[in-house]
Design an enzyme around this catalytic site. Structure first.
Site, PDB file in Angstrom:
ATOM      1  CB  SER A 104      12.258  25.790  84.654  1.00  0.00           C
ATOM      2  OG  SER A 104      12.934  24.649  85.145  1.00  0.00           O
ATOM      3  CB  SER A 139      15.692  25.020  86.731  1.00  0.00           C
ATOM      4  OG  SER A 139      15.729  25.661  85.484  1.00  0.00           O
ATOM      5  CE  LYS A 193      10.846  22.013  86.870  1.00  0.00           C
ATOM      6  NZ  LYS A 193      12.268  22.392  86.691  1.00  0.00           N
TER       7      LYS A 193
END
Length: 485
Positions: free
Chosen positions: A151, A175, A76
């Protein structure tokens, strides 16, 4: 493209059936083919990836390989990665090249896992649909007209689309778990403090936690073995003896007590999601588990509490992005204050600015006691509810999200409707408890449904055991989007 487990890939590498460079190239080719559609990656650097893979091949040839040496992974874009762009999905950091590695990146590098690239995400991890990214929305691999969740939407989408065998994510209010549910993969948020936050760009420091995202619980266990461990550079990192999270995977579930919170099965839950979760409960009963009705009465307040506390912490954390030391700076300004104002107005997206304003408001004189302190008190009550529940059950089970993936743009103009996607995930963050999502079916439109497990502190091995046993008798986690096969 099938999704071999991390252990199967490692075995192929150890047996010299494939080299790490060859394996990395296969994934890079798939990224090149699919990323223009899915938009799961912000940054891909084949030269760096193949150099790391060559180093892994040397370790394997020299007999110095670890359990996952040579197996590639995606990260990420919230983790600082030495020499790579680290954008956090924001214009503010669009050209920021990190000068050091986050602890999670260090651990993966030490394990010999080449990086496939940095995955797309909601800006500064603020979002539930991966539509707030400066680099464009991520598409759900099961239907490109739908969101992947957020997210960590890029991480979830790249694993679901088999563009990477696994990925790292972060979870502040769901997330990791919510996008895992919407993309049909497995994702785990560990106990707060189990994985170091060093080098992980902060959103809400008392809630943020890094974790693994992969097709299966077994894969998550193997990746968790890599990224956990004490780190003196993070003041919230916990000093604990290193665990092997694969140790209990094969234990039977006889006698397991599964808590079913009535609040998680109330009004607002999609009927197809409820049916899939009920079917999963029945599978666990066949494996020897029993169910217990429990109540998490204060969980109904989790969203308002979260949207006081998380923005308050974000308001403080994001004050460092001022155009002075790094990141975006407004090209024209009259004086220093004007530079601050224009830099932040131009550099942050609408959702980030909304949360900064909320956070600044609740911390302001006259409102601090009324909002922030009250929210902290309710946070303690939520943690207490969980503590009471775990006196009568071993794990808590429910849906990960109230529904399945929704259409791109469908909830963009309604922040409250968007925030409700994290209705069932936020309570675990507020309490600092581990939680995970695993696939448990599909709705009538062919979109994945996620099942959530929440455990007591440091019970990751127990949760992974439950998830693995469920995945031994079901194949939801092994399904992949037909259009991308």
């Amino acid at each position: 493209m099938p999704a071999p487990s991390l252990s199967a890939l490692a075995a192929q590498l150890a047996a010299k059936q494939v080299s790490s460079r060859e394996l990395a190239q296969q994934y890079l080719d798939r990224i090149a083919a699919l990323n223009p559609t899915i938009n799961a990656f912000i940054t891909v650097d084949p030269e760096k990836t193949l150099a790391e893979a060559a180093a892994a091949d040397a370790l394997i040839a020299g007999g110095a390989a670890g359990p996952l040496t040579g197996v590639p992974i995606a990260h990420k874009d919230i983790f600082c990665t030495d020499g790579w762009l680290t954008t956090c999905g924001s214009k503010m950091l669009a050209n920021f090249v990190a000068p050091y590695d986050a602890h999670v990146i260090e651990r993966c590098k030490a394990a010999g896992m080449p990086s496939l690239g940095k995955t797309n995400m909601d800006e500064f991890a603020m979002g539930s649909s991966n539509e707030t990214s400066f680099f464009g929305a991520v598409k759900n691999p099961w239907n490109a007209g739908y969101v992947p969740g957020g997210s960590s939407g890029g991480a979830a989408a790249c694993v679901a689309a088999r563009m990477a065998p696994a990925a790292t994510g972060t979870d502040t209010g769901g997330s990791i778990r919510q996008p895992a549910a919407l993309c049909g993969i497995t994702g785990l948020k560990p106990t707060y403090g189990l994985v170091s936050r060093y080098g992980m760009i902060a959103f809400a420091s008392s809630l943020d936690q890094a974790g693994p995202m992969a097709p299966s619980a077994e894969d998550c266990a193997r990746l968790l073995n890599v990224i956990t461990g004490f780190d003196p550079k993070d003041s919230t990192s916990l000093e604990r003896e290193k665990e092997d999270y694969t140790r209990d995977l094969d234990l039977p579930l006889t006698g397991l007590r599964v808590g079913l919170p009535c609040e998680f099965f109330a009004e607002g839950l999609n009927n197809e999601v409820a049916a899939a979760v009920d079917a999963a409960v029945n599978e666990l009963k066949k494996l020897g588990a029993t169910t217990v009705e429990i109540s998490l009465a204060n969980s109904r307040l989790a969203i308002p509490v979260y949207y006081v506390l998380a923005p308050a912490e974000a308001s403080s954390n994001l004050s460092r992005f001022d155009g002075v030391r790094y990141g975006y700076r407004a090209p024209e300004y009259a004086d220093l204050n004007d530079m601050y104002a224009k830099t932040r107005a131009q550099g942050f997206g609408a959702e980030v600015k909304r949360r900064i304003m909320i956070g600044t408001y609740v911390l302001s004189h006259g409102y601090y006691d009324a909002y922030y302190l009250q929210a902290q008190k309710i946070r303690r009550l939520i943690a207490h509810d969980f503590a009471e529940a775990f006196k009568t059950c071993d794990v808590i089970l429910g849906p990960t999200a109230p529904g399945t993936a929704f259409k791109l743009g469908e909830k963009s103009d309604d922040p409250v409707e968007m925030y409700l996607n994290d209705l069932y995930t936020i309570p675990a963050n507020l309490a600092g408890l581990p939680g995970m999502s695993l696939p448990c079916g599909f709705d009538s439109q062919g979109l994945p449904i996620g099942l959530q497990l929440v455990g007591d502190y440091f019970s990751e091995a127990k949760m992974l055991n439950v998830a693995h046993q469920y995945q031994r008798v079901t194949d939801w986690h092994a399904r992949q989007p037909e259009a991308l096969a």
